[in-house]
Motif scaffolding. Structure first.
Motif, PDB file in Angstrom:
ATOM      1  N   ARG A 183       0.821  -1.207   0.000  1.00 20.08           N
ATOM      2  CA  ARG A 183       0.000   0.000   0.000  1.00 20.08           C
ATOM      3  C   ARG A 183       0.852   1.253   0.000  1.00 20.08           C
ATOM      4  O   ARG A 183       2.041   1.215   0.272  1.00 20.08           O
ATOM      5  CB  ARG A 183      -0.903   0.012   1.220  1.00 20.08           C
ATOM      6  CG  ARG A 183      -0.144   0.173   2.520  1.00 20.08           C
ATOM      7  CD  ARG A 183      -1.045   0.022   3.733  1.00 20.08           C
ATOM      8  NE  ARG A 183      -0.310   0.303   4.950  1.00 20.08           N
ATOM      9  CZ  ARG A 183      -0.374   1.450   5.616  1.00 20.08           C
ATOM     10  NH1 ARG A 183      -1.153   2.404   5.201  1.00 20.08           N
ATOM     11  NH2 ARG A 183       0.325   1.621   6.703  1.00 20.08           N
ATOM     12  N   ASN A 184       0.184   2.347  -0.315  1.00 24.54           N
ATOM     13  CA  ASN A 184       0.758   3.675  -0.173  1.00 24.54           C
ATOM     14  C   ASN A 184      -0.101   4.354   0.887  1.00 24.54           C
ATOM     15  O   ASN A 184      -1.199   4.825   0.600  1.00 24.54           O
ATOM     16  CB  ASN A 184       0.708   4.428  -1.510  1.00 24.54           C
ATOM     17  CG  ASN A 184       1.237   5.834  -1.425  1.00 24.54           C
ATOM     18  OD1 ASN A 184       1.415   6.378  -0.340  1.00 24.54           O
ATOM     19  ND2 ASN A 184       1.485   6.435  -2.561  1.00 24.54           N
ATOM     20  N   GLY A 185       0.384   4.352   2.106  1.00 23.15           N
ATOM     21  CA  GLY A 185      -0.402   4.873   3.229  1.00 23.15           C
ATOM     22  C   GLY A 185      -0.700   6.350   3.125  1.00 23.15           C
ATOM     23  O   GLY A 185      -1.754   6.806   3.568  1.00 23.15           O
ATOM     24  N   ALA A 186       0.200   7.134   2.525  1.00 21.96           N
ATOM     25  CA  ALA A 186       0.000   8.580   2.426  1.00 21.96           C
ATOM     26  C   ALA A 186      -1.216   8.909   1.566  1.00 21.96           C
ATOM     27  O   ALA A 186      -1.947   9.853   1.848  1.00 21.96           O
ATOM     28  CB  ALA A 186       1.247   9.256   1.863  1.00 21.96           C
ATOM     29  N   GLU A 187      -1.422   8.130   0.499  1.00 19.78           N
ATOM     30  CA  GLU A 187      -2.555   8.383  -0.404  1.00 19.78           C
ATOM     31  C   GLU A 187      -3.691   7.396  -0.174  1.00 19.78           C
ATOM     32  O   GLU A 187      -4.672   7.394  -0.922  1.00 19.78           O
ATOM     33  CB  GLU A 187      -2.069   8.321  -1.849  1.00 19.78           C
ATOM     34  CG  GLU A 187      -1.044   9.403  -2.166  1.00 19.78           C
ATOM     35  CD  GLU A 187      -0.467   9.257  -3.562  1.00 19.78           C
ATOM     36  OE1 GLU A 187      -0.994   8.466  -4.369  1.00 19.78           O
ATOM     37  OE2 GLU A 187       0.523   9.945  -3.843  1.00 19.78           O
ATOM     38  N   ASN A 188      -3.553   6.535   0.851  1.00 16.15           N
ATOM     39  CA  ASN A 188      -4.565   5.547   1.200  1.00 16.15           C
ATOM     40  C   ASN A 188      -4.940   4.663   0.008  1.00 16.15           C
ATOM     41  O   ASN A 188      -6.118   4.477  -0.285  1.00 16.15           O
ATOM     42  CB  ASN A 188      -5.799   6.218   1.810  1.00 16.15           C
ATOM     43  CG  ASN A 188      -6.610   5.233   2.627  1.00 16.15           C
ATOM     44  OD1 ASN A 188      -6.094   4.203   3.073  1.00 16.15           O
ATOM     45  ND2 ASN A 188      -7.882   5.538   2.810  1.00 16.15           N
ATOM     46  N   ILE A 189      -3.915   4.138  -0.675  1.00 14.89           N
ATOM     47  CA  ILE A 189      -4.112   3.264  -1.831  1.00 14.89           C
ATOM     48  C   ILE A 189      -3.515   1.905  -1.495  1.00 14.89           C
ATOM     49  O   ILE A 189      -2.376   1.812  -1.052  1.00 14.89           O
ATOM     50  CB  ILE A 189      -3.406   3.823  -3.082  1.00 14.89           C
ATOM     51  CG1 ILE A 189      -3.957   5.200  -3.448  1.00 14.89           C
ATOM     52  CG2 ILE A 189      -3.550   2.870  -4.249  1.00 14.89           C
ATOM     53  CD1 ILE A 189      -3.147   5.894  -4.529  1.00 14.89           C
ATOM     54  N   THR A 190      -4.292   0.851  -1.711  1.00  9.66           N
ATOM     55  CA  THR A 190      -3.783  -0.506  -1.535  1.00  9.66           C
ATOM     56  C   THR A 190      -3.706  -1.152  -2.906  1.00  9.66           C
ATOM     57  O   THR A 190      -4.671  -1.150  -3.663  1.00  9.66           O
ATOM     58  CB  THR A 190      -4.699  -1.322  -0.605  1.00  9.66           C
ATOM     59  OG1 THR A 190      -4.758  -0.657   0.665  1.00  9.66           O
ATOM     60  CG2 THR A 190      -4.170  -2.722  -0.402  1.00  9.66           C
ATOM     61  N   PHE A 191      -2.532  -1.711  -3.225  1.00  7.44           N
ATOM     62  CA  PHE A 191      -2.302  -2.321  -4.532  1.00  7.44           C
ATOM     63  C   PHE A 191      -2.589  -3.815  -4.540  1.00  7.44           C
ATOM     64  O   PHE A 191      -2.704  -4.420  -5.588  1.00  7.44           O
ATOM     65  CB  PHE A 191      -0.854  -2.086  -4.972  1.00  7.44           C
ATOM     66  CG  PHE A 191      -0.502  -0.635  -5.087  1.00  7.44           C
ATOM     67  CD1 PHE A 191      -1.012   0.146  -6.111  1.00  7.44           C
ATOM     68  CD2 PHE A 191       0.336  -0.040  -4.173  1.00  7.44           C
ATOM     69  CE1 PHE A 191      -0.700   1.482  -6.219  1.00  7.44           C
ATOM     70  CE2 PHE A 191       0.669   1.296  -4.274  1.00  7.44           C
ATOM     71  CZ  PHE A 191       0.150   2.059  -5.302  1.00  7.44           C
ATOM     72  N   GLY A 192      -2.662  -4.425  -3.389  1.00  2.21           N
ATOM     73  CA  GLY A 192      -2.896  -5.861  -3.286  1.00  2.21           C
ATOM     74  C   GLY A 192      -2.167  -6.423  -2.083  1.00  2.21           C
ATOM     75  O   GLY A 192      -1.697  -5.683  -1.222  1.00  2.21           O
ATOM     76  N   THR A 193      -2.084  -7.735  -2.040  1.00  2.00           N
ATOM     77  CA  THR A 193      -1.405  -8.387  -0.928  1.00  2.00           C
ATOM     78  C   THR A 193      -0.438  -9.450  -1.434  1.00  2.00           C
ATOM     79  O   THR A 193      -0.555  -9.936  -2.552  1.00  2.00           O
ATOM     80  CB  THR A 193      -2.405  -9.059   0.031  1.00  2.00           C
ATOM     81  OG1 THR A 193      -3.139 -10.041  -0.696  1.00  2.00           O
ATOM     82  CG2 THR A 193      -3.343  -8.055   0.654  1.00  2.00           C
ATOM     83  N   MET A 194       0.502  -9.760  -0.579  1.00  2.00           N
ATOM     84  CA  MET A 194       1.434 -10.856  -0.804  1.00  2.00           C
ATOM     85  C   MET A 194       1.612 -11.576   0.524  1.00  2.00           C
ATOM     86  O   MET A 194       1.107 -11.112   1.555  1.00  2.00           O
ATOM     87  CB  MET A 194       2.756 -10.328  -1.351  1.00  2.00           C
ATOM     88  CG  MET A 194       3.481  -9.334  -0.463  1.00  2.00           C
ATOM     89  SD  MET A 194       4.901  -8.564  -1.253  1.00  2.00           S
ATOM     90  CE  MET A 194       6.181  -9.742  -0.918  1.00  2.00           C
ATOM     91  N   SER A 195       2.280 -12.704   0.515  1.00  2.00           N
ATOM     92  CA  SER A 195       2.505 -13.422   1.773  1.00  2.00           C
ATOM     93  C   SER A 195       3.385 -12.587   2.686  1.00  2.00           C
ATOM     94  O   SER A 195       4.405 -12.059   2.246  1.00  2.00           O
ATOM     95  CB  SER A 195       3.166 -14.765   1.498  1.00  2.00           C
ATOM     96  OG  SER A 195       2.303 -15.607   0.784  1.00  2.00           O
ATOM     97  N   PRO A 196       3.009 -12.445   3.935  1.00  2.00           N
ATOM     98  CA  PRO A 196       3.816 -11.629   4.851  1.00  2.00           C
ATOM     99  C   PRO A 196       5.072 -12.358   5.324  1.00  2.00           C
ATOM    100  O   PRO A 196       5.062 -13.576   5.526  1.00  2.00           O
ATOM    101  CB  PRO A 196       2.866 -11.359   6.014  1.00  2.00           C
ATOM    102  CG  PRO A 196       1.805 -12.378   5.929  1.00  2.00           C
ATOM    103  CD  PRO A 196       1.748 -12.866   4.517  1.00  2.00           C
TER     104      PRO A 196
END
Length: 192
Positions: free
Chosen positions: A111-124
């Motif tokens: 994600r880009n927390g500053a613009e509140n955009i989430t691009f997706g997820t991956m394994s943590p």
């Protein structure tokens, strides 16, 4: 014969120290991620290398996306490689804040927390099972003698992290984004 045994013993000791230091550094990074300590994560991260690894993924993905819509001329390809890296680097800088990096490694949210955009997820990285050394070793791929990649899961969508030998310790040097996440990031870039 004593010299040969001594040389082999020294080489084995060097190999054990080399592999052990990589394992200990990976354990330290996973521990810092699990505790949520952004300062410790950043201390174990070579930020310029991580940004560069993201730029190296975004620019080719951008060129592929353009190539799907229309033919990309060689001069345009060269300009995108030269100047597109600047745009991708700006995206990587926004993406690689201590908070975003900590969230990515702990929860897998890209994600880009500053613009509140989430691009997706991956394994943590935080969920990586480091108790079974054989499973852990099976996920490692040697990239070069001073760098290894660590798959975060079994599928292609799991992603990976890379660690690079920096002085006497290993530091996080790259994040390999899953194809879907990378495509979502590239979709946010301008096409002209």
């Amino acid at each position: 014969m004593k010299w040969l045994v001594g040389i082999v013993a020294v080489l084995l000791l060097c190999l054990v120290v080399y592999a052990g230091s990589a394992f200990v550094s990976a354990l330290d990074l996973v521990s810092a991620v699990r505790s949520g300590d952004a300062a410790q994560v950043m201390a174990r991260t070579d930020l310029p290398r991580v940004r560069h690894s993201l730029v190296d993924q975004v620019v080719p993905a951008y060129l592929d996306r353009l190539g799907q819509k229309r033919p990309v001329r060689p001069l345009e390809r060269m300009a995108i490689n030269a100047f597109g890296a600047t745009i991708a680097d700006d995206l990587a800088i926004k993406f690689m804040t201590p908070e975003n990096l900590s969230v990515l490694l702990k929860s897998g949210a890209v994600r880009n927390g500053a613009e509140n955009i989430t691009f997706g997820t991956m394994s943590p990285l935080a969920e990586l099972d480091i108790s079974n050394i054989f499973v852990f070793a099976g996920r490692i791929t040697l990239v070069k003698p001073v760098e290894f990649a660590l798959r975060l899961g079994d599928s292609q969508d799991a992603g990976r992290v890379s660690m690079h030998l920096h002085g006497t310790t290993w530091k996080l040097s790259g994040i390999g984004l899953p194809p879907k996440v990378l495509a979502n990031m590239v979709d946010r870039l301008p096409t002209r």
